[in-house]
Design a protein around this motif. Structure first.
Motif, mmCIF file in Angstrom:
data_model
loop_
_atom_site.group_PDB
_atom_site.id
_atom_site.type_symbol
_atom_site.label_atom_id
_atom_site.label_comp_id
_atom_site.label_asym_id
_atom_site.label_seq_id
_atom_site.Cartn_x
_atom_site.Cartn_y
_atom_site.Cartn_z
ATOM 1 N N LEU A 122 0.809 -1.224 0.000
ATOM 2 C CA LEU A 122 0.000 0.000 0.000
ATOM 3 C C LEU A 122 0.843 1.274 0.000
ATOM 4 C CD1 LEU A 122 -2.905 -1.143 2.320
ATOM 5 C CD2 LEU A 122 -2.886 -0.998 -0.178
ATOM 6 N N PRO A 123 1.920 1.364 0.796
ATOM 7 C CA PRO A 123 2.769 2.560 0.666
ATOM 8 C C PRO A 123 3.382 2.698 -0.722
ATOM 9 C CG PRO A 123 3.182 1.474 2.753
ATOM 10 C CD PRO A 123 2.303 0.549 1.965
ATOM 11 N N ARG A 124 3.702 1.561 -1.365
ATOM 12 C CA ARG A 124 4.250 1.644 -2.724
ATOM 13 C C ARG A 124 3.204 2.179 -3.694
ATOM 14 N NH1 ARG A 124 4.884 -0.750 -7.471
ATOM 15 N NH2 ARG A 124 3.436 -2.451 -7.063
ATOM 16 N N LEU A 125 1.960 1.702 -3.572
ATOM 17 C CA LEU A 125 0.900 2.217 -4.435
ATOM 18 C C LEU A 125 0.625 3.683 -4.158
ATOM 19 C CD1 LEU A 125 -1.637 -0.771 -4.418
ATOM 20 C CD2 LEU A 125 -0.037 -0.124 -6.240
ATOM 21 N N MET A 180 -7.151 -6.627 9.348
ATOM 22 C CA MET A 180 -8.253 -6.000 10.058
ATOM 23 C C MET A 180 -8.279 -4.499 9.754
ATOM 24 S SD MET A 180 -9.687 -8.513 11.387
ATOM 25 C CE MET A 180 -10.904 -7.681 12.438
ATOM 26 N N PRO A 181 -9.445 -3.870 9.876
ATOM 27 C CA PRO A 181 -9.532 -2.434 9.561
ATOM 28 C C PRO A 181 -8.518 -1.575 10.299
ATOM 29 C CG PRO A 181 -11.723 -3.364 9.786
ATOM 30 C CD PRO A 181 -10.759 -4.445 10.181
ATOM 31 N N PHE A 239 -5.687 1.109 8.869
ATOM 32 C CA PHE A 239 -5.573 2.490 9.335
ATOM 33 C C PHE A 239 -4.129 2.794 9.743
ATOM 34 C CE2 PHE A 239 -5.596 5.840 12.509
ATOM 35 C CZ PHE A 239 -6.334 6.824 11.866
ATOM 36 N N ASP A 240 -3.490 1.881 10.452
ATOM 37 C CA ASP A 240 -2.110 2.101 10.890
ATOM 38 C C ASP A 240 -1.152 2.188 9.711
ATOM 39 O OD1 ASP A 240 -2.877 2.134 13.532
ATOM 40 O OD2 ASP A 240 -2.421 0.017 13.882
ATOM 41 N N PRO A 248 -0.199 7.317 8.072
ATOM 42 C CA PRO A 248 0.970 8.176 7.863
ATOM 43 C C PRO A 248 1.103 8.698 6.435
ATOM 44 C CG PRO A 248 1.566 6.137 9.021
ATOM 45 C CD PRO A 248 0.193 5.950 8.475
ATOM 46 N N LEU A 249 0.295 8.155 5.517
ATOM 47 C CA LEU A 249 0.443 8.489 4.101
ATOM 48 C C LEU A 249 -0.524 9.560 3.634
ATOM 49 C CD1 LEU A 249 0.703 4.811 2.793
ATOM 50 C CD2 LEU A 249 2.584 6.333 3.439
ATOM 51 N N GLY A 250 -1.551 9.859 4.425
ATOM 52 C CA GLY A 250 -2.535 10.858 4.014
ATOM 53 C C GLY A 250 -3.812 10.719 4.807
#
Length: 254
Positions: free
Chosen positions: A112-115, A163-164, A168-169, A173-175
């Motif tokens: 997800l951080p890469r995307l 898990m949701p 979130f965690d 930090p990304l937005g």
């Protein structure tokens, strides 16, 4: 084995509704193209084309059979056969939209951080994944396979969802992050042979399990699974089934 567009498409209306619900939560975007991550047979393509008529629309998938169907919709400007896990586009996108695809990929804490880095400033990563693994409809495939054919399957080869709070965690930090879950009470229409829940799940969640078995073993597993489904999801008088199905959504705005 490649995906079977016809089998997957039996419940196309039920599979499309979460995509529409997700798209409804996408607000104004910056300039730039849109990408349908894991576009499959292109069911979401015409919807994305209608919403973003003035933008280039990309589709990405690993399945040649699905991409051929997506191409036939005429919705996409560019279709690419590639794995989302290592896809490296030449530019950034206003919107990365993924309906029921990312659960097939591991290591979401890295993915997800890469995307997110592929999104233009002010853009969005919008994702929907099934969150049904703990339900009888899904875990029975694994439990019955492990009972009938010990050590023949690896449960970690199938789709996985965090898990949701974990998402979130990872994303906060990304937005700006919005996360929610919805349980759809799906009405599965009668089928000519077998249980409707089996037809719904065998083309998706059960694919890696069935692909690991010989044809005779597949038949034995399907028979055991259908026995359990008859108890867990009783047929209604007309042969239909009420099938609760939970899905998880999130939108990241960078």
């Amino acid at each position: 084995m490649d995906w079977d567009p016809a089998t997957y498409g039996r419940f196309s209306d039920l599979r499309l509704r979460p995509a529409l619900d997700l798209l409804a939560q996408v607000s104004a975007l910056p300039d730039g193209p849109v990408c349908d991550l894991g576009c499959g047979a292109g069911a979401v393509g015409p919807v994305l084309r209608a919403r973003f008529a003035d933008r280039d629309l990309y589709g990405l998938d690993t399945s040649p059979a699905m991409l051929a169907k997506a191409d036939a919709t005429g919705a996409y400007d560019t279709l690419t056969e590639a794995d989302i896990a290592d896809w490296l586009p030449e530019h950034r996108f206003a919107l990365l939209f993924s309906n029921a695809a990312l659960h097939w990929l591991p290591n979401h804490d890295l993915l997800l951080p890469r995307l997110a880095r592929l999104i233009a400033p002010g853009g969005a990563l919008s994702v929907q994944v099934p969150h049904q693994n703990a339900a009888l409809s899904h875990r029975t495939w694994v439990e019955q396979a492990e009972t009938l054919f010990p050590d023949r399957i690896n449960p970690t080869d199938g789709p996985g969802v965090l898990m949701p709070a974990d998402y979130f965690d990872i994303l906060s930090p990304l937005g700006q992050v919005s996360i929610w879950e919805t349980e759809y009470l799906q009405v599965l229409t009668p089928v000519a042979d077998g249980h409707p829940v089996r037809h719904f799940t065998e083309s998706t969640f059960a694919r890696p399990i069935l692909n690991a078995l010989a044809p005779a073993e597949q038949n034995a597993l399907i028979a055991a699974y259908e026995t359990e489904m008859t108890r867990a999801y009783p047929l209604r008088p007309d042969g239909s089934v009420l099938f609760p199905f939970r899905r998880l959504f999130f939108v990241l705005r960078t």
